[in-house]
Scaffold this active site. Sequence first.
Site, PDB file in Angstrom:
ATOM      1  CD  GLU A 132      -0.634  25.544 -33.414  1.00  0.00           C
ATOM      2  OE1 GLU A 132      -0.019  24.493 -33.591  1.00  0.00           O
ATOM      3  OE2 GLU A 132      -0.121  26.660 -33.589  1.00  0.00           O
ATOM      4  CB  SER A 150       4.166  22.854 -24.997  1.00  0.00           C
ATOM      5  OG  SER A 150       4.776  24.131 -25.083  1.00  0.00           O
ATOM      6  CG  HIS A 194       1.267  28.822 -36.945  1.00  0.00           C
ATOM      7  ND1 HIS A 194       1.911  29.655 -36.068  1.00  0.00           N
ATOM      8  CD2 HIS A 194       1.381  27.578 -36.455  1.00  0.00           C
ATOM      9  CE1 HIS A 194       2.414  28.915 -35.085  1.00  0.00           C
ATOM     10  NE2 HIS A 194       2.109  27.650 -35.294  1.00  0.00           N
ATOM     11  CG  ASN A 210       4.973  24.823 -37.978  1.00  0.00           C
ATOM     12  OD1 ASN A 210       5.775  25.127 -38.856  1.00  0.00           O
ATOM     13  ND2 ASN A 210       4.218  25.716 -37.336  1.00  0.00           N
ATOM     14  CD1 TRP A 211       9.835  20.364 -38.939  1.00  0.00           C
ATOM     15  CD2 TRP A 211      11.334  20.557 -40.600  1.00  0.00           C
ATOM     16  NE1 TRP A 211      10.140  19.089 -39.379  1.00  0.00           N
ATOM     17  CE2 TRP A 211      11.059  19.183 -40.400  1.00  0.00           C
ATOM     18  CE3 TRP A 211      12.244  20.916 -41.593  1.00  0.00           C
ATOM     19  CZ2 TRP A 211      11.657  18.175 -41.162  1.00  0.00           C
ATOM     20  CZ3 TRP A 211      12.851  19.928 -42.349  1.00  0.00           C
ATOM     21  CH2 TRP A 211      12.563  18.564 -42.129  1.00  0.00           C
ATOM     22  CE  LYS A 212       6.071  26.868 -34.404  1.00  0.00           C
ATOM     23  NZ  LYS A 212       5.664  27.440 -33.140  1.00  0.00           N
ATOM     24  N   GLY A 256       5.522  26.890 -27.605  1.00  0.00           N
ATOM     25  CA  GLY A 256       6.934  27.131 -27.324  1.00  0.00           C
ATOM     26  C   GLY A 256       7.202  27.576 -25.900  1.00  0.00           C
ATOM     27  N   GLY A 272       5.689  21.765 -32.893  1.00  0.00           N
ATOM     28  CA  GLY A 272       6.763  22.700 -33.205  1.00  0.00           C
ATOM     29  C   GLY A 272       8.100  22.142 -32.735  1.00  0.00           C
ATOM     30  N   GLY A 273       8.538  22.583 -31.573  1.00  0.00           N
ATOM     31  CA  GLY A 273       9.859  22.235 -31.031  1.00  0.00           C
ATOM     32  C   GLY A 273      10.216  20.755 -31.118  1.00  0.00           C
ATOM     33  CD  GLU A 307       4.917  30.801 -34.439  1.00  0.00           C
ATOM     34  OE1 GLU A 307       5.446  30.337 -35.459  1.00  0.00           O
ATOM     35  OE2 GLU A 307       4.859  30.167 -33.357  1.00  0.00           O
TER      36      GLU A 307
HETATM   37  P1  13P Z   1       5.535  24.055 -29.963  1.00  0.00           P
HETATM   38  O1  13P Z   1       5.266  22.572 -30.122  1.00  0.00           O
HETATM   39  O2  13P Z   1       6.974  24.411 -30.101  1.00  0.00           O
HETATM   40  O3  13P Z   1       4.879  24.616 -28.749  1.00  0.00           O
HETATM   41  O4  13P Z   1       4.827  24.763 -31.241  1.00  0.00           O
HETATM   42  C1  13P Z   1       3.505  24.503 -31.495  1.00  0.00           C
HETATM   43  C2  13P Z   1       3.161  25.100 -32.806  1.00  0.00           C
HETATM   44  O5  13P Z   1       3.045  26.300 -32.953  1.00  0.00           O
HETATM   45  C3  13P Z   1       2.983  24.179 -33.926  1.00  0.00           C
HETATM   46  O6  13P Z   1       2.486  24.829 -35.050  1.00  0.00           O
END
Ligand code: 13P
Length: 256
Positions: free
Chosen positions: A169, A215, A97, A11-13, A175, A236-237, A99
Amino acid sequence: MTHRRKLIAGNWKMNKTAADGAALVTELVGTIGKITDVDVVVCPPFTALESVARAIDGSTVKLGAQNLHPESSGAFTGEISAPMLRALFATHVIVGHSERRSLFAETDAFINLKVLAALKNQLRPILCVVESLAEREAGATLKVVQTQLEAGLQGVSKEQMANLVIAYEPVWAIGTGKVATTDQAQEVHAFIRGLLTKLFTEPVAQRVRILYGGSMKPANAPELLAQKDIDGGLIGGASLEARSFVELVNAASAAK
Ligand code: 13P
């Protein structure tokens, strides 16, 4: 026990332009573009879907979006529909998600409409269920997850469940570098599978992939992916850089 192929989704956000995204996936395709024992999905922002689709063409890497609107078309300024995503060769879409829930006030009922719209348009939803630190500390985790899952899956048939992926999640691990312990994650994943057995059937529950997100990194992935009910990761990251994402895919391959 049913064998579930592991799934690693990036997930590149709100990161990467169309050109940067294409460059990243070109690197991925060079190393893991033929992998068949792990399902790999990249979810760029809308603006990079087309360039990424072109760069992964002919590889086993699949394309996902990060969001969609439940309606197919109409006066919804700034929104993108399932048919539009299909036209760009997306096969997956992240729904609900944390967010989206917290920053854009998405409710369970709205998320449910998105799930149904995705399924109706042959997109596989990756339905996120999320938990805050306050909820965990109050011992409310399982209740919160149950409410989100029951509401999010309203009207989804047993047959459609074969095309749906769930991601757990914990918001406090997103993050932050703070990963849920393997026991904490496995407990919730097993609970989700148990709930799917009740809501659908045991064979359906055994088929659905449940991803962990928060993470996940090459260093902690092997232990998480070794858990009985953890079928992959929503990353994510660590999905923003080819090296770490490839290591995660390799960890999933080794854990199968
Ligand atoms: P991180 O891997 O950056 O913690 O993000 C997780 C996430 O929200 C994936 O959708």
